[in-house]
Design a protein around this motif. Structure first.
Motif, PDB file in Angstrom:
ATOM      1  N   TYR A 125     -17.258 -23.729  16.194  1.00  0.00           N
ATOM      2  CA  TYR A 125     -18.391 -24.495  16.696  1.00  0.00           C
ATOM      3  C   TYR A 125     -18.066 -24.755  18.159  1.00  0.00           C
ATOM      4  CZ  TYR A 125     -20.815 -28.810  17.912  1.00  0.00           C
ATOM      5  OH  TYR A 125     -21.528 -29.765  18.573  1.00  0.00           O
ATOM      6  N   TYR A 134     -20.518 -18.982  22.837  1.00  0.00           N
ATOM      7  CA  TYR A 134     -19.089 -19.106  23.048  1.00  0.00           C
ATOM      8  C   TYR A 134     -18.326 -18.294  22.001  1.00  0.00           C
ATOM      9  CZ  TYR A 134     -14.578 -21.206  23.948  1.00  0.00           C
ATOM     10  OH  TYR A 134     -13.265 -21.378  24.269  1.00  0.00           O
ATOM     11  N   MET A 142      -6.960 -29.176  14.196  1.00  0.00           N
ATOM     12  CA  MET A 142      -8.196 -28.531  13.707  1.00  0.00           C
ATOM     13  C   MET A 142      -9.096 -29.555  13.032  1.00  0.00           C
ATOM     14  SD  MET A 142      -8.603 -25.245  11.205  1.00  0.00           S
ATOM     15  CE  MET A 142      -7.697 -24.036  12.135  1.00  0.00           C
ATOM     16  N   ASN A 143     -10.356 -29.517  13.385  1.00  0.00           N
ATOM     17  CA  ASN A 143     -11.321 -30.434  12.790  1.00  0.00           C
ATOM     18  C   ASN A 143     -11.578 -30.075  11.344  1.00  0.00           C
ATOM     19  OD1 ASN A 143     -12.750 -32.658  13.597  1.00  0.00           O
ATOM     20  ND2 ASN A 143     -13.634 -31.537  15.329  1.00  0.00           N
ATOM     21  N   LEU A 186     -17.369 -30.041   9.634  1.00  0.00           N
ATOM     22  CA  LEU A 186     -18.408 -30.191  10.647  1.00  0.00           C
ATOM     23  C   LEU A 186     -19.707 -30.671   9.993  1.00  0.00           C
ATOM     24  CD1 LEU A 186     -19.595 -29.691  13.547  1.00  0.00           C
ATOM     25  CD2 LEU A 186     -20.166 -27.400  12.747  1.00  0.00           C
ATOM     26  N   ASP A 195     -16.160 -24.576  21.378  1.00  0.00           N
ATOM     27  CA  ASP A 195     -14.749 -24.280  21.625  1.00  0.00           C
ATOM     28  C   ASP A 195     -13.820 -24.889  20.577  1.00  0.00           C
ATOM     29  OD1 ASP A 195     -15.209 -26.837  22.396  1.00  0.00           O
ATOM     30  OD2 ASP A 195     -14.439 -26.629  24.438  1.00  0.00           O
ATOM     31  N   GLN A 196     -14.420 -25.412  19.487  1.00  0.00           N
ATOM     32  CA  GLN A 196     -13.570 -25.967  18.425  1.00  0.00           C
ATOM     33  C   GLN A 196     -13.492 -25.008  17.248  1.00  0.00           C
ATOM     34  OE1 GLN A 196     -15.112 -29.815  17.180  1.00  0.00           O
ATOM     35  NE2 GLN A 196     -15.904 -30.140  19.257  1.00  0.00           N
ATOM     36  N   GLU A 197     -12.293 -24.970  16.646  1.00  0.00           N
ATOM     37  CA  GLU A 197     -12.181 -24.270  15.362  1.00  0.00           C
ATOM     38  C   GLU A 197     -12.244 -25.331  14.286  1.00  0.00           C
ATOM     39  OE1 GLU A 197      -9.417 -21.311  14.261  1.00  0.00           O
ATOM     40  OE2 GLU A 197      -9.370 -20.441  16.274  1.00  0.00           O
TER      41      GLU A 197
END
Ligand SMILES: Nc1nc2c(ncn2[C@@H]2O[C@H](COP(=O)(O)OP(=O)(O)OP(=O)(O)O)[C@@H](O)[C@H]2O)c(=O)[nH]1
Ligand SMILES: [Mg+2]
Lengths: 418, 299
Positions: free
Chosen positions: A277, B50, B1-2, B5, A279-281
């Protein structure tokens, strides 16, 4: 972005002049969502027209042709919020000719407010719009019995209309707890944001309060994960040399890193390597996310293909049956060829058979050789290539499609797969 | 790491729309004004593609009467993000005799932009123009689709729009036609400001309170400088002001403000009793000003 407030999408419905636009204008006014310059504009226009009241429909009827005729022609999207909730309202037209615009406005809504003029009761357009709400499987319907000021706020009138409407509810797929009745006067603001003193016999919530206490959790569907590939991201830069991300919106259920997935149409399997999402994984994504996914193996996957969990694969077929709502004046005919757009995927489709035209008053069907503007019918199609679908009942996004006609490329029909 | 989401539904929808534009059209372009809405669009486009670059150029139709702060900001943004920028000038359209400069008290180059824009569309054969219009801005905008088809003359046929069902977007057109695409249709002004704040997006300085030479007319605050027609009796004052919307100097009014941070601005918008377009001089010309402009090909 107002993350702590819930978002509820609403559409108005009902016959011409039942007061839909007035009701929305009133909601805006009473929640102080109209800025002073907009109120002044409404005051000016109302006075110019010689009214002795504020015509709140002018808040949403934005086109010159609409203001001239005092009717709504096309959907207006209106935004307002209270402390607890963000609302998106689609104010739709009541005129039969513009039913297609009502379908458009209602298609993205979770709640429909169906207005009924207390003097007229349940009429043909009420049936039709309720039928469409039923077809679209809208989560919740509020029946607002309006213009109570013109029938002396008489409870008998309200009860009679409610009883008539309950007959329709019994014939629909709705359960009773999905339907609520509220007697209102949009013009005077009775039971809109303020409990009416004129109707002490009504003990339920005001319209605004009712909308606020609806739980969006109950309004969202949950089923199984569907990820149609929208766009393949290939940066081809040094830092991201081998990156191949499949981007799109996720529907129906979660996906997470490590999930075993099946790719359609190839039926190849792979494993989710990463989810991006921006620049985040991330580890896992919830439905409604716009993300990019990479896979463990080199696979052939492009726009229009679909990625699903291997444990729940949709149907892939070259034939399908759907309920069609015709939204263009060019009729749908047997043998007609169209571009069928299913989500972001396009194939060619041919009308094999029109099984029936459906009466929108829940009284059954009749045979038909074509579907004209605003008709609803059951149709069989043959496709140039298989599409990967669920029924509309199972998954709205993966169970609906539009037909595009090849001349002007107009959107002529919307389909709900059975 | 998230971990998980949970999407912001409006952002996710906008990204979806921007990806559809890139996928369905051959030569899309993003109409960039240097204002907060187009800056937000750039961020959303970054997110959509991106780690790849944004796969379409930016087009700025420069009236020549823009705030210098906006132009400086534009050039810096383009440089930092490695974007492709095309600039076309209203001055050139005037010099070529295609449009005539307005004169007098309410003169503005705002409506002249349409000709320059349509010429640029033809020059580059753009088939889709991404714009930052929002439906909450104005009553005619509230009626417009996300994909809005324009004919060869750039005209909007408001009574005959393609129905837009669910999130399926039909961008199929014939050569010569053109689609205006509005990814942030469903955002409100407050949504945009809150987003700029959460995302920490840089915006031109004129959105924050600053001292400026202004004059008052018709209850609005006008910028006092050589591009804006001013009568002798209209006195120049120095005031703390900011702009809520940034367009051509001749049609953008300022508001009195002390808001120097994003936090202040968000607070001000939340409490504001005047709409954003209330500060647009071009809309005040008539009740149907926007609809009329759209019909002839305006953004
Ligand atoms: N007395 C009374 N009049 C009302 C009420 N609500 C609406 N009206 C009037 O009914 C007329 C039609 O109202 P609109 O809001 O334009 O109706 P609509 O349902 O939006 O009509 P379409 O969009 O064209 O289908 C207007 O003259 C309103 O002022 C009400 O509660 N009481
Ligand atoms: Mg209306």
């Amino acid at each position: 972005m107002s993350e702590n407030r819930k978002l509820i999408k609403i559409a108005t419905a009902g016959s011409v002049d039942d007061g839909k636009s007035t009701l929305i204008g009133r909601l805006l006014y009473d929640t102080k969502s109209l800025t002073t310059d907009k109120i002044e504009a409404i005051e000016r226009s109302s006075k110019q027209r010689g009214y002795d009241y504020l015509d709140f429909s002018l808040a949403t009827d934005g086109l010159v042709a609409e203001r001239e005729q005092g009717i709504t022609i096309d959907v207006a999207h209106i935004y307002f919020n209270t402390d607890k909730t963000n609302f998106i309202v689609a104010d739709t037209p009541g005129h039969v000719e513009y039913t297609r615009n009502m379908v458009t406005g209602a298609s993205t809504s979770q709640v429909a407010i169906i207005l009924i003029d207390a003097r007229k009761g349940v009429i043909e357009q009420t049936y039709r719009h309720f039928f469409i709400a039923n077809l679209l499987r809208i989560s919740h319907v509020v029946v607002a019995i309006n213009k109570m000021d013109l029938v002396d706020y008489d409870e008998e009138v309200y009860l009679k209309i409610k009883a008539d409407f309950d007959v329709l509810v019994a014939k629909s797929d709705f359960t009773e707890d999905q339907i609520n009745f509220i007697p209102v006067s949009a013009l005077k603001g009775e039971n809109i944001a303020r409990q009416s003193e004129e109707m002490p016999w009504y003990v339920g919530n005001t319209l605004l309060h009712h909308l606020e206490v609806l739980e969006p959790a109950d309004l969202q569907e949950s089923s199984v994960a569907r990820f149609p590939v929208q766009y393949v991201i290939r940066p081809k830069t040094e830092a991201w040399h081998d990156f191949r991300g499949f981007s799109g919106m996720l529907y129906g259920g979660n996906l997470k890193v490590g999930d075993e997935v099946t790719l359609l149409p190839s039926m190849n399997t792979s494993t989710i390597k990463s989810i991006h999402y921006f620049d985040q994984e991330i580890q896992e994504a919830a439905p409604g996310s716009s993300i990019a996914i990479t896979l463990d193996t080199e696979v052939d996957l492009s726009r229009g293909d679909m990625l699903v969990k291997s444990s729940s694969v949709p149907r892939s077929e070259k034939q399908l049956t759907a309920t069609i709502c015709q939204v263009n004046s060019k009729p749908l005919k047997v043998g007609g060829k169209y571009i069928l757009q299913h989500g972001v995927n396009r194939v060619l489709a041919k009308v094999d058979q029109i099984e029936s035209r459906i009466h929108t008053d829940f009284t059954g069907t009749e045979t038909a050789d074509q579907l004209k503007l605003n008709d609803i019918g059951r149709v069989h199609f043959r496709l140039s290539k298989p599409i990967h679908f669920d029924t509309y009942k199972e998954n709205k996004a993966n169970g609906s499609f539009i037909l595009i006609e090849e001349g002007e490329y107009d959107t002529v029909s919307v389909g709900f797969i059975e | 790491m998230n971990n998980l989401l949970i999407p912001n539904p409006k952002e996710a929808e906008s990204i979806h729309i921007i990806r559809e534009v890139a996928a369905q059209f051959e030569r899309p372009v993003l109409l960039f004004s240097g204002g907060k809405d187009s800056i937000t669009l750039v961020r959303l486009a970054q997110k959509a593609f991106y780690p790849a670059r944004i796969p379409f150029p930016l087009l700025h139709v420069d009236t020549g009467h823009n705030f210098p702060e906006t132009i400086a900001f534009r050039d810096k943004l383009v440089e930092e993000l490695g974007l492709e920028l095309i600039v076309r000038n209203v001055q050139d359209s005037i010099d070529q005799g295609k449009v005539r400069e307005e004169r007098g008290r309410y003169s503005s180059r705002n409506s002249l932009q349409t000709t320059t824009l349509l010429d640029a569309i033809e020059e580059f054969k753009f088939d889709a123009c991404i714009g930052g219009a929002r439906r909450d801005e104005e009553k005619a905008r509230a009626k417009e689709r996300v994909f809005s088809v324009r004919d060869d003359f750039g005209q909007w046929d408001e009574k005959n729009q393609r129905p837009e069902l669910f999130d399926m977007l039909n961008g199929k057109i014939h050569v010569g036609q053109n689609v205006r695409c509005f990814p942030i249709s469903n955002w409100t002004e407050l949504d945009v400001w809150e987003y700029i704040k959460t995302e920490n997006i840089e915006i031109p300085s004129i959105y924050f309170a600053h001292e400026r030479e202004v004059f008052l007319r018709d209850g609005m605050i006008w910028t006092a400088n050589e591009h804006v027609f001013r009568e002798d009796h209209e006195e120049v004052l120095v005031k703390m002001v900011r702009f809520r919307t940034v367009g051509d100097m001749t049609c953008t009014a300022a508001v009195f403000s002390e808001a120097v941070s994003l936090e202040d601005v968000v607070g001000e918008i939340r409490d504001s009793s005047i709409s954003e377009r209330g500060a647009r001089i071009d809309d005040k010309r008539s009740e149907a000003a926007m609809e009329k402009r759209k019909k002839v090909g305006y953004f």
